[in-house]
Structure formats: C-alpha cells, structure tokens
Design a protein around this motif. Sequence first.
Motif, mmCIF file in Angstrom:
data_model
loop_
_atom_site.group_PDB
_atom_site.id
_atom_site.type_symbol
_atom_site.label_atom_id
_atom_site.label_comp_id
_atom_site.label_asym_id
_atom_site.label_seq_id
_atom_site.Cartn_x
_atom_site.Cartn_y
_atom_site.Cartn_z
ATOM 1 N N LYS A 72 0.840 -1.202 0.000
ATOM 2 C CA LYS A 72 0.000 0.000 0.000
ATOM 3 C C LYS A 72 0.877 1.255 0.000
ATOM 4 C CE LYS A 72 -3.754 2.570 2.062
ATOM 5 N NZ LYS A 72 -4.812 2.660 3.063
ATOM 6 N N ALA A 73 1.951 1.238 0.803
ATOM 7 C CA ALA A 73 2.859 2.392 0.835
ATOM 8 C C ALA A 73 3.483 2.609 -0.540
ATOM 9 C CB ALA A 73 3.939 2.173 1.882
ATOM 10 N N LEU A 74 3.843 1.528 -1.201
ATOM 11 C CA LEU A 74 4.428 1.641 -2.539
ATOM 12 C C LEU A 74 3.393 2.138 -3.549
ATOM 13 C CD1 LEU A 74 6.551 -1.648 -2.659
ATOM 14 C CD2 LEU A 74 7.392 0.688 -2.351
ATOM 15 N N SER A 75 2.137 1.709 -3.384
ATOM 16 C CA SER A 75 1.093 2.150 -4.312
ATOM 17 C C SER A 75 0.780 3.639 -4.148
ATOM 18 C CB SER A 75 -0.173 1.310 -4.114
ATOM 19 O OG SER A 75 -0.776 1.597 -2.860
ATOM 20 N N GLY A 77 3.122 5.773 -3.781
ATOM 21 C CA GLY A 77 4.157 6.457 -4.559
ATOM 22 C C GLY A 77 5.579 6.235 -4.095
ATOM 23 N N ALA A 78 5.784 5.528 -2.982
ATOM 24 C CA ALA A 78 7.155 5.249 -2.525
ATOM 25 C C ALA A 78 7.896 4.431 -3.581
ATOM 26 C CB ALA A 78 7.126 4.505 -1.196
ATOM 27 N N ASP A 79 9.223 4.560 -3.592
ATOM 28 C CA ASP A 79 10.015 3.963 -4.675
ATOM 29 C C ASP A 79 10.380 2.507 -4.424
ATOM 30 O OD1 ASP A 79 10.718 6.394 -6.493
ATOM 31 O OD2 ASP A 79 10.996 7.091 -4.450
ATOM 32 N N ASP A 80 10.764 2.170 -3.212
ATOM 33 C CA ASP A 80 11.161 0.802 -2.910
ATOM 34 C C ASP A 80 10.967 0.549 -1.422
ATOM 35 O OD1 ASP A 80 13.266 2.138 -1.695
ATOM 36 O OD2 ASP A 80 14.633 1.820 -3.347
ATOM 37 N N ALA A 81 11.314 -0.662 -0.985
ATOM 38 C CA ALA A 81 11.048 -0.997 0.418
ATOM 39 C C ALA A 81 12.070 -1.999 0.938
ATOM 40 C CB ALA A 81 9.642 -1.566 0.572
ATOM 41 N N VAL A 82 12.244 -1.971 2.254
ATOM 42 C CA VAL A 82 13.045 -2.960 2.971
ATOM 43 C C VAL A 82 12.141 -3.576 4.029
ATOM 44 C CG1 VAL A 82 15.034 -3.358 4.459
ATOM 45 C CG2 VAL A 82 15.198 -1.709 2.582
ATOM 46 N N HIS A 83 12.023 -4.892 4.005
ATOM 47 C CA HIS A 83 11.147 -5.603 4.933
ATOM 48 C C HIS A 83 12.011 -6.480 5.848
ATOM 49 C CE1 HIS A 83 7.518 -8.576 5.457
ATOM 50 N NE2 HIS A 83 7.856 -7.979 6.577
ATOM 51 N N VAL A 84 12.018 -6.164 7.132
ATOM 52 C CA VAL A 84 12.745 -6.981 8.110
ATOM 53 C C VAL A 84 11.767 -8.019 8.651
ATOM 54 C CG1 VAL A 84 14.130 -7.016 10.216
ATOM 55 C CG2 VAL A 84 14.119 -4.967 8.750
ATOM 56 N N VAL A 85 12.019 -9.260 8.345
ATOM 57 C CA VAL A 85 11.117 -10.332 8.765
ATOM 58 C C VAL A 85 11.938 -11.484 9.320
ATOM 59 C CG1 VAL A 85 11.039 -11.180 6.374
ATOM 60 C CG2 VAL A 85 9.316 -11.925 7.987
ATOM 61 N N ASP A 86 11.536 -11.950 10.496
ATOM 62 C CA ASP A 86 12.247 -13.050 11.150
ATOM 63 C C ASP A 86 11.335 -13.577 12.261
ATOM 64 O OD1 ASP A 86 15.641 -13.696 11.474
ATOM 65 O OD2 ASP A 86 14.176 -14.547 12.882
ATOM 66 N N ASP A 87 11.191 -14.870 12.364
ATOM 67 C CA ASP A 87 10.313 -15.455 13.385
ATOM 68 C C ASP A 87 10.700 -15.017 14.794
ATOM 69 O OD1 ASP A 87 8.894 -16.736 11.419
ATOM 70 O OD2 ASP A 87 9.915 -18.662 11.658
ATOM 71 N N ALA A 88 11.985 -14.739 15.019
ATOM 72 C CA ALA A 88 12.459 -14.372 16.354
ATOM 73 C C ALA A 88 11.991 -12.983 16.787
ATOM 74 C CB ALA A 88 13.989 -14.437 16.402
ATOM 75 N N LEU A 89 11.429 -12.190 15.888
ATOM 76 C CA LEU A 89 11.008 -10.828 16.216
ATOM 77 C C LEU A 89 9.666 -10.776 16.939
ATOM 78 C CD1 LEU A 89 11.971 -9.052 12.877
ATOM 79 C CD2 LEU A 89 13.038 -8.698 15.102
ATOM 80 N N LYS A 90 8.896 -11.839 16.919
ATOM 81 C CA LYS A 90 7.565 -11.841 17.539
ATOM 82 C C LYS A 90 7.651 -11.469 19.022
ATOM 83 C CE LYS A 90 3.691 -14.950 18.657
ATOM 84 N NZ LYS A 90 2.630 -13.985 18.348
ATOM 85 N N GLY A 91 6.871 -10.483 19.429
ATOM 86 C CA GLY A 91 6.835 -10.057 20.823
ATOM 87 C C GLY A 91 7.838 -8.969 21.165
ATOM 88 N N PRO A 189 -4.235 5.643 -3.161
ATOM 89 C CA PRO A 189 -3.496 5.000 -4.253
ATOM 90 C C PRO A 189 -4.354 4.945 -5.508
ATOM 91 C CG PRO A 189 -3.345 3.705 -2.217
ATOM 92 C CD PRO A 189 -4.395 4.756 -1.993
ATOM 93 N N SER A 190 -3.776 5.335 -6.637
ATOM 94 C CA SER A 190 -4.482 5.246 -7.915
ATOM 95 C C SER A 190 -4.361 3.823 -8.458
ATOM 96 C CB SER A 190 -3.874 6.231 -8.917
ATOM 97 O OG SER A 190 -2.525 5.866 -9.184
ATOM 98 N N PHE A 191 -5.187 3.506 -9.462
ATOM 99 C CA PHE A 191 -5.088 2.177 -10.084
ATOM 100 C C PHE A 191 -3.699 1.986 -10.688
ATOM 101 C CE2 PHE A 191 -5.504 -0.588 -13.828
ATOM 102 C CZ PHE A 191 -5.953 -1.749 -13.206
ATOM 103 N N LYS A 192 -3.186 3.046 -11.315
ATOM 104 C CA LYS A 192 -1.843 2.985 -11.892
ATOM 105 C C LYS A 192 -0.804 2.739 -10.798
ATOM 106 C CE LYS A 192 1.410 5.682 -14.694
ATOM 107 N NZ LYS A 192 1.627 6.995 -15.381
#
Length: 261
Positions: A72-75, A77-91, A189-192
């Motif tokens: 949604k953030a990219l839609s 108009g943001a250009d790119d993203a970094v996603h930090v994902v790891d099971d150990a982060l829960k909590g 966010p627009s359809f485009k």
Amino acid sequence: MKIVVCVKQVPDTWAEKKLDASKTLDRVSVDNILNEMDEFAIEEALQMTEAHGGSVTVLCMGPDSATEAIRKALSMGADDAVHVVDDALKGSCAATTSLVLAKALERIGDYDLVIAGSEASDARTSVVPAMLAERLGIPQVTFVNKVEVDPNAKTLKANRITDDGYQVVEASLPAMISAVEKMNEPRYPSFKGIMAAKKKPVETVSLSDLGIDAGEVGLGGSWTQVNSSADRPPRSAGTIVEDDGNGGVALVDFLASKKFV
C-alpha cells in the motif's frame, strides 16, 4: 533527498483486539492494515521528493503478512522498500524494535530524513521514533504538523505540537521526525499506482543480515512484557434520571456524585 519512512502493519482500528497464548497481540484472527498515522508520514515524504527530488524508501519490521502494508505504501508512490522479517522478532517491545530499525537504517545508509507516524494504533507508545533517533545519534523532532526542509543547507524547520500550542524547532539533516494527523491529507493510491507497486523492489532482510542475535529481540530480549491480563468487564446498565419536573436538579446531583461537576 533520500527519505526513509518507517511503517507498521497493525490490526484494523475497529477490530476487537485479543492476546494470544504468548500474551502478545493476536494478529492472525483480525484484519490487518497499514498503520493510519504512517500514511501521513508517507504523504509528507512524497511531497518533499516532488518538491526537491530524491527517493522514498519504506522500512517495515513485521511478519510475512506485513507485505500488504508495504505494497500500500508503494502504491501511494514510494520507490522501494526494505522488509525486516524473522520469526524471532515476535513479541519485540518498543526498545528492541528501535534496535532492529536502527540496524536496518544503518544498512540502508546515506539517508537525509527518517519519518514515522507519531504512534501505532495497536500499542500507542509513541516512543519508537525518539528511541530510534537516539540509537542513530541524529536530531529528532516528534509530533510534527508542519515541516520545511532545505536540502542544500541540510536543515529543517518544523512545528512541534505541544499541550499548550506548538514549538518551532530547527535541526540539521539527517534527522528523524514523527508526523501527526494534521500534517497533510494522505493521497489515495491510484489504479496505476497499485499496478506499479507490484513491480517495485522489496528487499527482505533477516536478523542475521543486520548482525543482530535472536536473543536480543522478541519476547526473550524485550525490556518489557505482559505478565497477566484480564478481559474487560461487561458494561453495566446506566442510571436513568426520571424528569418529574425536577430532572435538572437530579441530573446535577448524579453528576456531582460522580465528581464530574
């Protein structure tokens, strides 16, 4: 300008929130959305780059499902993203979250400005932006409703909301600011934009990529944790004040008994 916007996926504002067996927020059984306050941060970053040039990178820490919030953030108009994902982060608590985001920002590097929403609608601590700035060693201006940047002078001037009005604060870049809802009006966010977001790069990184030991985060590494909880008691029936010609006095007496007047 290179701007990084920190975003979070949270349970829908109107969803009934519950804790799971680990006494952390149950994010599986509810609809999750992009934190509404983060949309103001994204909008401000987009307006800045439209005025001064540059790029907007979205930074998100969260489970696999957080990809929806990133898209949604990219839609928007943001250009790119970094996603930090790891099971150990829960909590992870606010302090350990700021550690992970700081390491991710150090990895991104060369940013001029970091923007976040002033609070997340699930925890509402409002402390992560300040903790993050402290870890990064950069100036912070929190609860901002107006900001002007001078990319050439590497400075910003912001209005910081207080209980009594606002403060005018100046800071050098790179800096961290947190946005309040009066800052702007986030675009839809627009359809485009939605179609383009599917092709924008999203880099996925783990704790090991950031040089963080799993024991420093999650429930085990958090500085705070929930020890016990109880359901909210059901709402009791209200008091009915009959108006037999003396209703006003009866109402005042009732309010006075509750120390409302």
